[in-house]
Design an enzyme around this catalytic site. Sequence first.
Site, mmCIF file in Angstrom:
data_model
loop_
_atom_site.group_PDB
_atom_site.id
_atom_site.type_symbol
_atom_site.label_atom_id
_atom_site.label_comp_id
_atom_site.label_asym_id
_atom_site.label_seq_id
_atom_site.Cartn_x
_atom_site.Cartn_y
_atom_site.Cartn_z
ATOM 1 N N SER A 101 0.821 -1.211 0.000
ATOM 2 C CA SER A 101 0.000 0.000 0.000
ATOM 3 C C SER A 101 0.852 1.257 0.000
ATOM 4 O O SER A 101 1.906 1.310 0.651
ATOM 5 C CB SER A 101 -0.901 0.000 1.235
ATOM 6 O OG SER A 101 -1.524 1.262 1.419
ATOM 7 N N TYR A 122 -2.490 -0.097 10.018
ATOM 8 C CA TYR A 122 -2.538 -0.752 8.706
ATOM 9 C C TYR A 122 -1.264 -0.448 7.918
ATOM 10 O O TYR A 122 -0.599 -1.359 7.398
ATOM 11 C CB TYR A 122 -3.767 -0.287 7.934
ATOM 12 C CG TYR A 122 -3.754 -0.669 6.477
ATOM 13 C CD1 TYR A 122 -4.038 -1.969 6.077
ATOM 14 C CD2 TYR A 122 -3.438 0.269 5.492
ATOM 15 C CE1 TYR A 122 -4.004 -2.331 4.730
ATOM 16 C CE2 TYR A 122 -3.407 -0.080 4.153
ATOM 17 C CZ TYR A 122 -3.688 -1.378 3.773
ATOM 18 O OH TYR A 122 -3.640 -1.734 2.450
ATOM 19 N N LYS A 159 -16.403 -3.443 0.925
ATOM 20 C CA LYS A 159 -15.345 -2.790 1.689
ATOM 21 C C LYS A 159 -15.875 -1.872 2.786
ATOM 22 O O LYS A 159 -15.097 -1.361 3.600
ATOM 23 C CB LYS A 159 -14.429 -1.991 0.751
ATOM 24 C CG LYS A 159 -13.581 -2.859 -0.169
ATOM 25 C CD LYS A 159 -12.535 -2.034 -0.896
ATOM 26 C CE LYS A 159 -11.480 -1.521 0.067
ATOM 27 N NZ LYS A 159 -10.418 -0.766 -0.629
#
Length: 289
Positions: A101, A122, A159
């Site tokens: 990411s 995250y 999501k």
Amino acid sequence: MIVITGASGFIGRNLVEKLSSITDEEILQVDYLDHMNPNEFLHNLQNDFFDNQISVIFHNGACSDTTASDPSYVMGRNFDYSASLLKICIKRGLRLIYASSASVYGNGPFTEDSLSDPKNLYALSKSMFDDYSQSFKDFIPQIVGLRYFNVYGKYEENKGNMASVVYKFYNQLEDGEIILFKNSDKYLRDFIHIDDIVAINIKFFLNPKISGLFNVGTGLERSFEDIADIFKKRYEASIKYVEMPQKLKGKYQEFTRSDNTRLLNNFSHKFLSLEQGVEKYLNYLEASS
């Protein structure tokens, strides 16, 4: 056999669909919601249950909630599981292409060799696995970490709050207005359509000798206001401006732009523009509703 973890998720589901159309190889789908349970898959892989049938693993399974605050859960899903998978891939000589990411960069710079600046758990978990995986790149046939920027497109309906702003805007149309944070014209992100993400995955699939960390974005930054303007023109929607929630302040990337130098030194690719991608996605959403 091709393995796709997170196969019921946004990117995984699109990958399954595309790979099914271009190869006759069997595709094993792994996910907590459906298909083979990820822990069962890891156990079977460790014990050579698949008898050398696997050619490549696309690892997309993860906790993708950037607001998650439980270190045990996030690290368990995003680092511990991935590290265990990597160790087995090294032992079995398997190729691994996994989802990272652009959140690892924080406020930038956005080049693969720059230091990470994660602003949430995250991003930290992704950054840690990137560093860990690249330490073993000489011991595995192929290891590719793809640092995705802001992805949008079909199959992201599961999501929840992590869905793209395009999907959220579309659902807000029922109320006749789009909700934007104040100063959204100054929040600039690199928005990339899911079709481009899948195409880049396929390029690495077809080029098994290329390894490393790669940014995957369009290389252009656009504002959230730009997306709202597309909706205004298409649907004559009005915009309501609200304050950013306190929990997002200081943890919200205000600017991202992918440096695609490393990616484009290996492949040529023409990315969809924001207008092209959003229009394509809206056509899909309208046809599906």
